[in-house]
Design an enzyme around this catalytic site. Structure first.
Site, short mmCIF file in Angstrom:
data_model
loop_
_atom_site.label_atom_id
_atom_site.label_comp_id
_atom_site.label_asym_id
_atom_site.label_seq_id
_atom_site.Cartn_x
_atom_site.Cartn_y
_atom_site.Cartn_z
N GLY A 192 19.95 -31.15 -8.63
CA GLY A 192 20.08 -29.66 -8.60
C GLY A 192 19.08 -29.18 -7.47
O GLY A 192 18.57 -27.89 -7.76
N HIS A 201 24.18 -30.93 4.38
CA HIS A 201 24.13 -31.78 4.39
C HIS A 201 22.71 -32.49 5.44
O HIS A 201 22.62 -32.13 6.33
CB HIS A 201 25.78 -32.52 5.47
CG HIS A 201 25.54 -34.17 5.18
ND1 HIS A 201 26.58 -34.85 4.55
CD2 HIS A 201 25.39 -34.82 6.64
CE1 HIS A 201 25.85 -36.12 5.21
NE2 HIS A 201 25.58 -36.40 6.53
N ASN A 243 29.23 -26.85 2.15
CA ASN A 243 28.34 -28.02 1.79
C ASN A 243 27.00 -27.60 2.60
O ASN A 243 26.81 -27.43 3.16
CB ASN A 243 29.60 -28.95 2.76
CG ASN A 243 28.67 -30.21 1.60
OD1 ASN A 243 28.27 -30.48 0.74
ND2 ASN A 243 28.83 -31.24 2.49
N LEU A 246 36.48 -33.49 -1.83
CA LEU A 246 37.50 -31.97 -2.32
C LEU A 246 39.08 -32.93 -2.16
O LEU A 246 38.96 -32.89 -1.14
CB LEU A 246 36.80 -30.96 -1.91
CG LEU A 246 35.48 -30.52 -2.81
CD1 LEU A 246 35.31 -29.00 -1.66
CD2 LEU A 246 34.72 -30.69 -3.45
N ASN A 297 18.79 -28.05 -4.63
CA ASN A 297 18.79 -27.04 -3.57
C ASN A 297 19.81 -25.73 -4.57
O ASN A 297 19.55 -24.76 -4.54
CB ASN A 297 20.07 -27.54 -3.28
CG ASN A 297 19.76 -27.84 -1.14
OD1 ASN A 297 19.36 -27.25 -0.69
ND2 ASN A 297 19.49 -29.24 -1.35
C1 GAR Z 1 20.37 -32.99 -0.48
O1 GAR Z 1 19.58 -33.52 0.24
C2 GAR Z 1 21.69 -33.22 0.02
O2 GAR Z 1 22.04 -32.27 1.14
C3 GAR Z 1 22.37 -34.36 -0.09
O3 GAR Z 1 21.85 -34.72 -2.08
C4 GAR Z 1 21.18 -33.94 -1.77
C5 GAR Z 1 21.15 -33.42 -3.38
O4 GAR Z 1 19.62 -32.68 -3.49
N1 GAR Z 1 24.41 -34.49 -0.09
C6 GAR Z 1 24.86 -34.85 0.04
O5 GAR Z 1 24.09 -35.98 0.48
C7 GAR Z 1 26.36 -34.61 0.66
N2 GAR Z 1 26.73 -34.99 2.04
P1 GAR Z 1 19.35 -31.81 -4.94
O6 GAR Z 1 20.42 -32.17 -6.20
O7 GAR Z 1 18.48 -32.01 -5.19
O8 GAR Z 1 19.88 -30.42 -4.69
#
Ligand code: GAR
Length: 206
Positions: free
Chosen positions: A17, A115, A113, A99, A19
């Site tokens: 979490g 990535h 989203n 989704l 982000n």
């Molecule tokens: C982030 O690096 C995000 O870009 C990635 O998971 C991490 C979550 O970190 N998402 C993906 O790989 C989606 N394909 P967070 O929970 O600390 O925000």
């Protein structure tokens, strides 16, 4: 859409979490004062994002896919919770489930989203979290980055809103690359949300 009212954000998470926290923090600054986070939903009970949300005073809930007969019903519940709070934009912040068409259609053009790579490279099924960074290192890439895009029916596919790069050094391991990319993400996601609201949502292009 009223130009002065804030867009209500709903955030879907599966993990740390960080982000989500960056978005909440940015909403309290001029960088993202056009939005406010109204709901955080996790598909996992052990997601640290739920603790963070509680600490931040943001309403949060676990919606466990195992409690539903199928993914369609799971997303129906998420749609219900989002719509009952007037959510105008859903942000996938480390949400690792694919989704279903029901939520994509109901929130058409209103799901973003993030990535952790330079899409269209290093995206698609199985490409999430550390798998992405390990693949980038194996491919001997000299740069990687992060991408914010509109979600469509294909995995990691819809129109790109913003993308920024960071270097990959020969001595890097996946952890180092992940940390560099994550730091970038924390700026990129709020910036992309603000841009999308101002240039697309408020101009009626969505
Ligand atoms: C982030 O690096 C995000 O870009 C990635 O998971 C991490 C979550 O970190 N998402 C993906 O790989 C989606 N394909 P967070 O929970 O600390 O925000």
């Amino acid at each position: 859409m009223d130009m002065n009212s804030k867009v209500r954000l709903g955030i879907l998470v599966s993990g740390g979490g960080s982000n989500m926290q960056a978005i909440v923090n940015a909403c309290a600054t001029p960088h993202l004062d056009c939005a406010e986070v109204k709901l955080v939903v996790s598909n996992r009970s052990d997601a640290y994002a739920l603790d963070r949300a509680k600490e931040l005073g943001i309403e949060s809930m676990l919606i466990d896919p195992k409690q539903f007969p199928d993914r369609n019903a799971f997303y129906k519940k998420i749609i219900l919770e989002m719509e009952s709070r007037g959510i105008g934009l859903i942000c996938l912040a480390g949400f690792l489930l694919k989704l279903e068409p029901n939520i994509i259609q109901r929130f058409k053009g209103r799901i973003l989203n993030i990535h952790p790579a330079l899409l269209p490279k290093f995206g698609g099924k199985g490409m999430y979290g550390h798998f992405v960074h390990e693949t980038v290192i194996k491919a001997k890439e000299k740069e990687t980055g992060a991408t914010v895009h509109v979600v469509d029916e294909e995995f990691d596919h819809g129109p790109i809103i913003l993308q920024k790069k960071v270097p990959v050094f020969p001595e890097d391991d996946a952890g180092k690359v992940a940390a560099r990319v994550l730091q970038l993400e924390h700026k990129l996601f709020p910036e992309a949300i603000s841009l999308y609201i101002k240039e697309y949502l408020r101009k009626g292009k969505v």
